[in-house]
Design a protein around this motif. Structure first.
Motif, short mmCIF file in Angstrom:
data_model
loop_
_atom_site.label_atom_id
_atom_site.label_comp_id
_atom_site.label_asym_id
_atom_site.label_seq_id
_atom_site.Cartn_x
_atom_site.Cartn_y
_atom_site.Cartn_z
N SER A 1 6.54 3.63 -19.49
CA SER A 1 6.86 5.46 -20.51
C SER A 1 7.41 5.34 -18.63
CB SER A 1 5.89 5.76 -20.68
OG SER A 1 4.60 6.36 -19.70
N ALA A 2 7.83 6.87 -18.35
CA ALA A 2 8.03 7.93 -17.09
C ALA A 2 6.78 7.33 -16.35
CB ALA A 2 8.30 9.18 -18.02
N GLU A 3 5.68 7.48 -17.01
CA GLU A 3 4.96 8.06 -15.68
C GLU A 3 4.38 6.42 -15.37
OE1 GLU A 3 -0.04 10.07 -16.27
OE2 GLU A 3 1.59 9.16 -18.11
N HIS A 4 3.82 5.83 -16.28
CA HIS A 4 3.92 3.71 -15.95
C HIS A 4 4.72 3.34 -16.74
CE1 HIS A 4 -0.88 5.27 -15.79
NE2 HIS A 4 -0.44 5.80 -16.51
N TRP A 5 5.43 3.12 -15.51
CA TRP A 5 7.11 1.93 -16.41
C TRP A 5 6.71 0.97 -16.53
CZ3 TRP A 5 10.25 2.99 -10.90
CH2 TRP A 5 10.40 3.88 -10.60
N LEU A 6 5.45 0.30 -16.03
CA LEU A 6 5.15 -0.97 -17.32
C LEU A 6 3.83 -1.36 -17.44
CD1 LEU A 6 5.78 -4.17 -14.20
CD2 LEU A 6 7.66 -2.61 -15.99
N GLY A 7 3.97 0.00 -17.86
CA GLY A 7 2.62 0.39 -18.84
C GLY A 7 1.27 0.37 -18.31
N ARG B 1 -5.29 0.54 -15.95
CA ARG B 1 -4.79 0.59 -14.74
C ARG B 1 -2.64 0.21 -14.39
NH1 ARG B 1 -9.06 -4.04 -13.18
NH2 ARG B 1 -8.42 -4.62 -14.53
N ASP B 2 -2.43 0.51 -13.82
CA ASP B 2 -0.93 0.69 -13.91
C ASP B 2 -0.75 -0.86 -13.26
OD1 ASP B 2 1.63 2.50 -13.57
OD2 ASP B 2 1.71 0.97 -11.70
N ILE B 3 0.14 -1.33 -14.56
CA ILE B 3 0.68 -2.38 -14.36
C ILE B 3 1.37 -2.59 -13.36
CG2 ILE B 3 1.98 -4.75 -15.07
CD1 ILE B 3 0.77 -3.86 -18.32
N LEU B 4 2.76 -1.79 -12.53
CA LEU B 4 3.37 -2.47 -12.02
C LEU B 4 2.71 -1.82 -10.65
CD1 LEU B 4 6.19 -2.22 -11.00
CD2 LEU B 4 6.02 0.54 -10.82
N PRO C 1 0.71 -1.07 0.52
CA PRO C 1 -0.36 -0.21 0.12
C PRO C 1 0.93 1.73 -0.09
CG PRO C 1 -1.13 -1.92 1.95
CD PRO C 1 0.69 -2.15 1.06
N PHE C 2 2.24 1.31 0.19
CA PHE C 2 3.11 2.74 0.82
C PHE C 2 3.42 2.81 -0.66
CE2 PHE C 2 2.39 0.05 4.75
CZ PHE C 2 1.36 1.79 5.48
N ILE C 3 3.97 1.85 -1.07
CA ILE C 3 4.76 1.60 -2.49
C ILE C 3 4.21 1.29 -4.30
CG2 ILE C 3 6.70 0.86 -1.46
CD1 ILE C 3 6.88 -1.63 -2.73
N MET C 4 3.30 1.24 -4.06
CA MET C 4 2.06 1.30 -5.31
C MET C 4 1.75 2.86 -5.64
SD MET C 4 -0.84 -1.74 -5.27
CE MET C 4 -1.69 -0.65 -3.78
N PRO C 5 2.35 3.32 -6.87
CA PRO C 5 2.94 4.81 -7.29
C PRO C 5 0.64 5.30 -7.89
CG PRO C 5 3.43 2.72 -9.25
CD PRO C 5 3.41 1.97 -7.65
N TYR C 6 0.02 4.31 -8.11
CA TYR C 6 -1.25 4.28 -8.33
C TYR C 6 -2.00 2.91 -7.83
CZ TYR C 6 0.50 6.67 -12.08
OH TYR C 6 1.43 7.83 -12.85
N ASP C 7 -3.38 3.46 -7.70
CA ASP C 7 -4.26 2.41 -7.19
C ASP C 7 -4.82 1.66 -7.88
OD1 ASP C 7 -6.58 1.31 -5.96
OD2 ASP C 7 -7.97 2.98 -5.87
N HIS C 8 -4.35 0.24 -7.90
CA HIS C 8 -4.77 -0.96 -9.02
C HIS C 8 -5.44 -0.98 -9.07
CE1 HIS C 8 -6.14 -2.21 -5.14
NE2 HIS C 8 -6.49 -3.94 -5.53
N THR C 9 -6.81 -0.93 -8.85
CA THR C 9 -8.26 -1.28 -9.05
C THR C 9 -8.68 0.27 -10.23
OG1 THR C 9 -9.87 0.41 -7.00
CG2 THR C 9 -8.37 -2.52 -7.60
N LYS C 10 -8.26 1.37 -9.72
CA LYS C 10 -9.33 2.88 -10.93
C LYS C 10 -8.25 2.60 -12.18
CE LYS C 10 -9.09 7.12 -10.63
NZ LYS C 10 -8.23 9.00 -10.01
N PRO C 11 -9.89 2.76 -12.65
CA PRO C 11 -9.59 2.37 -14.37
C PRO C 11 -8.61 3.81 -14.59
CG PRO C 11 -11.58 2.75 -13.88
CD PRO C 11 -11.11 2.04 -12.34
#
Length: 297
Positions: A73-79, A85-88, A53-63
């Motif tokens: 990309s620089a915004e979403h490291w793993l796309g 939703r952010d894959i990382l 919960p502390f290291i996730m860059p984005y909410d994993h459920t938010k579309p």
């Protein structure tokens, strides 16, 4: 005039710490660089799961449909996936479920399997016959098919997938510790304990069990890796984690339609599974080498 020889030891004499089997095993394990590499991988993913919960860059459920299927990309490291939703973030959160299921399945399998195996090996006769036939029946089915059948009966759910994977691993631990108990109970210290009137429960918990757990520890480490693969397989088939929960297997299932269009949606969860399983296998091999007396010879 004779001089009395000094009885004092040199001041710089060092006193070695008494050796023990577990200390010797750790020293042997620490010398194995491959095993330490596996331990490092396992510790890394455990820390990722604990602090997700502390290291996730984005909410994993938010579309975010505007950024759906965007490449790394620089915004979403793993796309991003098909919902943006952010894959990382999803991989980081998925580590919590995948590792939790892996450890829980193995813990349940060890508890039930070792209990049955110890009873079968120690008492023998008809008790051993019944328990051994139960193990044989479970082993007669292909493990993944038996897991699918159990989940199909109980219903597609992560909790039911956990139960199914625990059940299919019970005979592995049961037969392993049964064979160890059969040899341990013939040792002289067990005969001595019986001769002084020690009851069966005390003999089992104070003598038989501690001297039979070494192969179980090694097998348990390797079984966690297998459990992670099995829960990923069930989730891939839609029998494991259900939305909004996510594990690595469900990420693979959700991205199978976009393998050509957006291969990163499947590659990165696959790499996470591969690295975790590799870490547990390397660590398990190192534990086997450190704890098995035959390997030391």
């Amino acid at each position: 005039m004779q001089t009395t020889p000094s009885l004092q030891q040199p001041a710089n004499t060092s006193i070695e710490k008494p050796s023990s089997p577990w200390r010797d095993a750790w020293r042997s394990f620490a010398k194995n660089k491959i095993a330490i590499a596996g331990l490092s991988i396992v510790v890394f993913f455990i820390l990722v799961a604990l602090f997700a919960p502390f290291i996730m860059p984005y909410d994993h459920t938010k579309p975010d449909l505007i950024n759906r299927l965007k490449g790394p990309s620089a915004e979403h490291w793993l796309g991003t996936d098909d919902f943006g939703r952010d894959i990382l973030s999803r991989i980081i959160y998925g580590a919590r479920i995948s590792l939790w299921v892996g450890f829980s399945c193995v813990a349940g399998s060890i508890l039930v399997g070792c209990t049955l195996g110890i009873v079968a090996g120690f008492y023998g006769k008809w008790v051993d016959t019944i328990i051994s036939r139960i193990f044989d029946i479970l082993l007669a089915f292909p493990s993944i098919l038996l897991a699918i059948a159990i989940v199909a009966i109980l219903g597609p759910d992560l909790q039911n997938a956990l139960i199914a994977i625990a059940v299919i691993n019970v005979p592995n631990f049961g037969r392993l510790i049964r064979s160890k108990v059969l040899s341990v109970k013939e040792e002289e210290y067990i005969t001595a304990a019986k001769s002084i009137g020690m009851n069966d429960a005390r003999i089992l918990f104070h003598h038989v069990l501690p001297n039979s757990m070494t192969p179980v520890i090694v097998q348990g480490t390797l079984a966690v890796a297998t459990a992670i693969i099995e829960v990923a397989a069930l989730s891939f088939l839609g029998l494991g984690a259900q939305s909004p929960d996510v594990d690595w297997g469900k990420m693979l299932a959700d991205s199978k339609s976009y393998l050509v269009q957006a291969p990163w949606t499947m590659i990165f969860p696959g790499i996470a599974i591969m690295l975790t399983v590799l870490g547990f296998n390397l660590m398990g091999d190192g534990l086997r080498d450190a704890l098995d007396p035959k390997m030391k010879q």
